[in-house]
Design a protein around this motif. Structure first.
Motif, mmCIF file in Angstrom:
data_model
loop_
_atom_site.group_PDB
_atom_site.id
_atom_site.type_symbol
_atom_site.label_atom_id
_atom_site.label_comp_id
_atom_site.label_asym_id
_atom_site.label_seq_id
_atom_site.Cartn_x
_atom_site.Cartn_y
_atom_site.Cartn_z
ATOM 1 N N ILE A 294 0.836 -1.200 0.000
ATOM 2 C CA ILE A 294 0.000 0.000 0.000
ATOM 3 C C ILE A 294 0.875 1.257 0.000
ATOM 4 N N LEU A 297 2.502 1.874 -3.426
ATOM 5 C CA LEU A 297 1.540 2.366 -4.410
ATOM 6 C C LEU A 297 1.176 3.818 -4.123
ATOM 7 N N ALA A 298 1.083 4.161 -2.821
ATOM 8 C CA ALA A 298 0.784 5.544 -2.459
ATOM 9 C C ALA A 298 1.938 6.455 -2.875
ATOM 10 N N LEU A 301 1.855 7.029 -6.561
ATOM 11 C CA LEU A 301 0.787 7.973 -6.909
ATOM 12 C C LEU A 301 1.229 9.403 -6.609
#
Lengths: 314, 314
Positions: A294, A297-298, A301
């Protein structure tokens, strides 16, 4: 310096791995040694190979839910047939790679959903593995054991092998004509077909490569653990998917990176060791892998958004 | 003949055929007992299958991989909360449903916040949920309250209570999918998210509620399963990942989304249980049983693709 989105995509997994490694070294400076690294990345090679296998499937926009069962099957064959009767063992492993290619053909010709077909195949591989080894056991072929425990100079085996594997897979998927074709099918199947290429052949090749890397993952695993059982690698299904995505791959569009996938796999392998250095309960080992996924991926982004804003201003 | 054209007919035909073959082996002696067992165990598959069906209906890439972890966490925490006390049964159920709904909310929050495919979001979260379950469980097996244990193993006029619960939920799901505006919206999003958005559907709201519904059903299933089997186990959800997807697809719903049906889930759930008991009855070991299960799943998908390519393919 201007960073292209592709470079960011590749940099993020490296950053995650570096951060994790820095954390481990900070907590336990003695890990910063040949033996320490060897222990930290002990099981990284089979995970990296399984992740690359999954990457070839994801490159053609499919998903393999049988990877863990298949690696377990390959491990069971390695620990029994390949050890007792090497020729027969090699034949079985070759046949299983051919079976993977055949799966790719059937999935393409009949337009079947890969998720469901591989889901069915996971029962088949697991069933075969249970029949070969009803109870944990078997033995690693001596040459395989020797290969996996070799101590090359400078870099521990796990890291040296990972770099080599990443390089080979990179040459296949990013530099070879076949790799371009496979990613092309993931990007736009119709235009590949219109350009006169055989989509069928590309899919068969992608699945065969996945089978080959899956077999190698099973063999590497047995070389490290010296024995096998039918459930030895079931976790690899989800780990391999997570590794590919962690390494900057996308589910659609043929966007995958072999180097990224290996780094993603190393990161996941390290996540477990990191926790034991933090003296956190091993209960959280799986959870840490999820949390890292997580976070990465954050991070990606965030970097993407930053880059877009900068470009908008320029 | 119109009945045979229904996408769900084949799963039911297969279930009845397998039932007949199994009964034939025992010369009818076990007819009632087998039916009861089949309906009891199919109930669990149906409850998670209904949730997964709504998620899959949302379109390609929509799969909830966190179902097993949610089941385990909900079952573990609810049993710990009730601590065997009958007067806490209703509150315990609320705890299980609340955990499910919470996981569903987090699932969609991740999908939305990180703009990642649902497969990855639910996968990453499932790692964390599973770790939380391991951490709360601590290997202690707490017995369910007497009343709940009796309810989940009991029956009403020969029909297992669990099958009645699952039957009522099925009815509700059918009304939701086929007769409610919400269900039509879910289907519309699955057929074309862009068109659905232009038509003024609050796509995010519908998707959020779908993921919450799916996880809540997983929580309920975990609660019932741990009451039924006399305690929560850490691996109790494991097999339901594949089963939840398999019942949807074998039941005739499209894996590509936008075209689902409810009755097929019951047919497929009964079929999957009966196949295993048929192979058991005929004396197959665990290995061959799994292999045949896998082959049958693939055969059903192949048959479905031969039946109606245009509507089902993809």
């Amino acid at each position: 310096m201007r960073l292209s989105p592709d470079l960011i995509r590749l940099a993020v997994p490296f950053l995650a791995l570096a951060a994790l490694l820095a954390g481990v070294f900070w907590l336990q400076p003695r890990a910063m040694s040949y033996t320490g690294l060897n222990l930290l990345f002990n099981l990284a090679v089979p995970i990296a190979l399984a992740t690359l296998a999954q990457m070839f499937i994801i490159a053609v926009n499919d998903l393999d839910l049988s990877m863990g069962a298949f690696v377990s099957f390959a491990a069971c064959v390695t620990a029994t047939f390949l050890h007792d009767t090497p020729v027969l063992g090699a034949l079985i492993l070759a046949a299983s790679v051919a079976a993977y290619a055949a799966l790719g053909v059937v999935i393409h010709l009949r337009g079947l959903p890969a998720i469901v077909v591989t889901l069915g195949m996971s029962f088949v591989w697991l069933g075969l593995a249970v029949m070969i080894l009803p109870a944990p056991g078997g033995a690693a072929p001596a040459w395989l054991r020797a290969l996996m425990t070799v101590r090359p100079p400078l870099l521990p085996m796990a890291l040296a092998a990972s770099i080599l594997i990443a390089l080979v897979a990179h040459l296949i998927i990013a530099r070879s004509a076949l790799g371009v074709l496979i990613r092309g099918v993931g990007g736009n199947e119709r235009s590949v077909a219109r350009a006169g290429w055989s989509v069928l052949r590309a899919k068969a090749a992608a699945y065969a490569l996945a089978g080959l890397f899956g077999v190698l993952a099973g063999m590497a695993l047995v070389g490290l653990t010296t024995s096998a059982d039918a459930n030895i690698a079931l976790r690899y299904t989800l780990l391999s998917i997570a590794g590919v995505i962690l390494g900057g791959g996308e589910f659609v569009g043929g966007r995958v990176s072999a180097v990224g996938a290996v780094v993603g796999a190393l990161t996941l392998a390290l996540a477990g060791s990191f926790l034991s250095f933090l003296r956190l309960s091993p209960d959280w080992q799986i959870g840490a892998q999820g949390a890292i996924l997580i976070l990465v991926l954050a991070l990606r982004l965030g970097l993407d958004a930053l880059e877009r804003r900068r470009r908008g201003r320029a | 003949m119109t009945l045979l054209r229904k996408p769900w007919a084949w799963a039911w035909i297969a279930a009845v055929a397998v039932y007949a073959v199994t009964i034939a082996a025992t010369a009818g002696a076990s007819a009632a007992g087998l039916a009861q067992a089949a309906f009891t165990f199919a109930a669990f598959s149906v409850i998670v299958g209904l949730g997964q069906m709504f998620v899959i209906t949302l379109g390609p890439g929509n799969v909830d991989l966190s179902i097993p972890a949610t089941m385990t966490l909900a079952g573990t925490v609810a049993l710990k909360f009730m601590d065997g006390a009958d007067d806490r049964a209703v509150a315990g159920l609320a705890v299980a449903l609340g955990i499910g709904a919470g996981v569903g909310l987090l699932n969609y929050a991740l999908i939305k916040a990180l703009r990642i495919p649902p497969i990855i979001a639910t996968l990453a979260l499932s790692f964390i949920v599973q770790s939380t379950a391991i951490w709360t469980n601590r290997g202690i097996r707490i017995k369910p309250p007497e009343s709940l244990a009796a309810f989940s193993t009991g029956n009403l006029w020969g029909i297992p209570n669990l099958a009645i619960v699952a039957g009522l939920l099925t009815l509700a799901a059918w009304v939701l999918l086929e007769r409610s505006a919400w269900g039509r919206r879910v289907t519309a999003i699955g057929q074309s998210p862009a068109a659905a958005r232009r038509a003024g559907i609050a796509v995010d709201g519908v998707r959020l509620s779908t993921y919450v519904l799916c996880a809540t059903l997983a929580g309920l299933c975990g609660f019932l399963l741990s009451c039924f089997s006399g305690g929560a186990a850490l691996n109790m959800g494991a097999e339901y990942l594949l089963i939840s997807i398999a019942v949807v697809v074998i039941g005739g719903s499209s894996v590509a989304g936008g075209n689902s049906n409810v009755p097929g889930i019951w047919g497929a759930a009964l079929f999957l249980f009966l196949v295993v008991s048929m192979l058991n009855t005929y004396g197959f070991g665990a290995g061959p049983r799994m292999i045949l299960t896998g082959i049958i799943i693939i055969a059903v998908i192949l048959a479905a693709s031969l039946r109606g390519r245009g509507a089902e393919g993809g």
